[in-house]
Design an enzyme around this catalytic site. Structure first.
Site, PDB file in Angstrom:
ATOM      1  N   HIS A   8      77.062  27.014 -40.566  1.00  0.00           N
ATOM      2  CA  HIS A   8      76.319  25.971 -41.281  1.00  0.00           C
ATOM      3  C   HIS A   8      75.361  26.626 -42.267  1.00  0.00           C
ATOM      4  O   HIS A   8      75.202  27.837 -42.286  1.00  0.00           O
ATOM      5  CB  HIS A   8      75.564  25.032 -40.326  1.00  0.00           C
ATOM      6  CG  HIS A   8      74.301  25.590 -39.735  1.00  0.00           C
ATOM      7  ND1 HIS A   8      73.314  24.795 -39.181  1.00  0.00           N
ATOM      8  CD2 HIS A   8      73.844  26.864 -39.604  1.00  0.00           C
ATOM      9  CE1 HIS A   8      72.321  25.541 -38.744  1.00  0.00           C
ATOM     10  NE2 HIS A   8      72.622  26.790 -38.969  1.00  0.00           N
ATOM     11  N   CYS A  20      67.959  30.610 -43.855  1.00  0.00           N
ATOM     12  CA  CYS A  20      68.891  29.588 -43.366  1.00  0.00           C
ATOM     13  C   CYS A  20      69.584  28.818 -44.485  1.00  0.00           C
ATOM     14  O   CYS A  20      70.488  28.020 -44.228  1.00  0.00           O
ATOM     15  CB  CYS A  20      68.184  28.620 -42.424  1.00  0.00           C
ATOM     16  SG  CYS A  20      67.686  29.414 -40.892  1.00  0.00           S
ATOM     17  N   HIS A  22      76.469  30.383 -35.692  1.00  0.00           N
ATOM     18  CA  HIS A  22      75.814  30.477 -34.385  1.00  0.00           C
ATOM     19  C   HIS A  22      76.858  30.332 -33.285  1.00  0.00           C
ATOM     20  O   HIS A  22      77.887  29.670 -33.478  1.00  0.00           O
ATOM     21  CB  HIS A  22      74.798  29.348 -34.183  1.00  0.00           C
ATOM     22  CG  HIS A  22      73.628  29.394 -35.105  1.00  0.00           C
ATOM     23  ND1 HIS A  22      72.589  30.279 -34.957  1.00  0.00           N
ATOM     24  CD2 HIS A  22      73.343  28.664 -36.215  1.00  0.00           C
ATOM     25  CE1 HIS A  22      71.700  30.088 -35.916  1.00  0.00           C
ATOM     26  NE2 HIS A  22      72.130  29.104 -36.713  1.00  0.00           N
ATOM     27  N   HIS A  62      84.504  26.159 -34.449  1.00  0.00           N
ATOM     28  CA  HIS A  62      85.105  26.849 -35.591  1.00  0.00           C
ATOM     29  C   HIS A  62      85.206  25.949 -36.827  1.00  0.00           C
ATOM     30  O   HIS A  62      86.156  26.021 -37.595  1.00  0.00           O
ATOM     31  CB  HIS A  62      86.467  27.457 -35.235  1.00  0.00           C
ATOM     32  CG  HIS A  62      86.337  28.682 -34.358  1.00  0.00           C
ATOM     33  ND1 HIS A  62      85.985  28.613 -33.038  1.00  0.00           N
ATOM     34  CD2 HIS A  62      86.486  29.985 -34.641  1.00  0.00           C
ATOM     35  CE1 HIS A  62      85.936  29.822 -32.535  1.00  0.00           C
ATOM     36  NE2 HIS A  62      86.218  30.673 -33.480  1.00  0.00           N
ATOM     37  N   GLU A  88      70.769  26.586 -30.693  1.00  0.00           N
ATOM     38  CA  GLU A  88      71.283  27.460 -31.750  1.00  0.00           C
ATOM     39  C   GLU A  88      71.275  28.910 -31.295  1.00  0.00           C
ATOM     40  O   GLU A  88      72.123  29.695 -31.687  1.00  0.00           O
ATOM     41  CB  GLU A  88      70.392  27.363 -32.994  1.00  0.00           C
ATOM     42  CG  GLU A  88      70.708  26.197 -33.865  1.00  0.00           C
ATOM     43  CD  GLU A  88      70.085  26.335 -35.248  1.00  0.00           C
ATOM     44  OE1 GLU A  88      69.454  27.361 -35.560  1.00  0.00           O
ATOM     45  OE2 GLU A  88      70.238  25.371 -36.029  1.00  0.00           O
TER      46      GLU A  88
END
Ligand SMILES: [Zn+2]
Length: 131
Positions: free
Chosen positions: A15, A24, A30, A73, A112
């Site tokens: 992400h 980020c 993660h 995935h 996370e």
């Protein structure tokens, strides 16, 4: 008074957080852990699942295909449609989807990392709510 079952699932996903003021914003991944909390104020009274809120296997049977279809995935910004998939936003999105599938959820936790997680709790069910 109620029981709460916990069932943990894991998934690997990518992400990015486009509004973040640091690293980020970059595409990264993660090893997520997600815990679903299933709530009931009664136990099954007879049959092979007597004494259970719900069979853990039945929870997996509902949640695993969902994890495969949207989370594991995947690039979460695309697969969930969330513009900014923080663990907070993910927990709410997962909660709403799984509850609409009929799972009697109390809350959903998304981790996370080993030390960082967010929990989303739905509205408590009312006593006279027949749903
Ligand atoms: Zn991240």
């Amino acid at each position: 008074m109620a029981w709460i079952l916990e069932k943990e699932f894991t998934f690997e996903a990518a992400h990015k957080l486009p509004f973040h003021d640091g690293k980020c914003t970059r595409l990264h991944g993660h090893s997520y852990r997600m815990t679903v909390y299933v709530e009931s104020d009664r136990l099954i009274e007879s049959g092979p699942k007597q004494g259970m809120v719900m069979d853990y296997g039945d929870i997996s049977a509902m949640v695993k295909p969902f994890v495969d279809e949207y989370l594991d995935h995947w690039y979460l910004n695309d697969s969930t449609g969330l513009e900014n998939p923080t663990s907070e936003e993910l927990a709410r999105w997962i909660f709403e989807r799984l509850r609409s599938l009929g799972l009697p959820l109390h809350s959903v936790k998304v981790c996370e990392t080993c030390t960082s997680s967010a929990v989303f709790c739905g509205e408590p069910k009312k006593k006279d709510d027949k749903h």
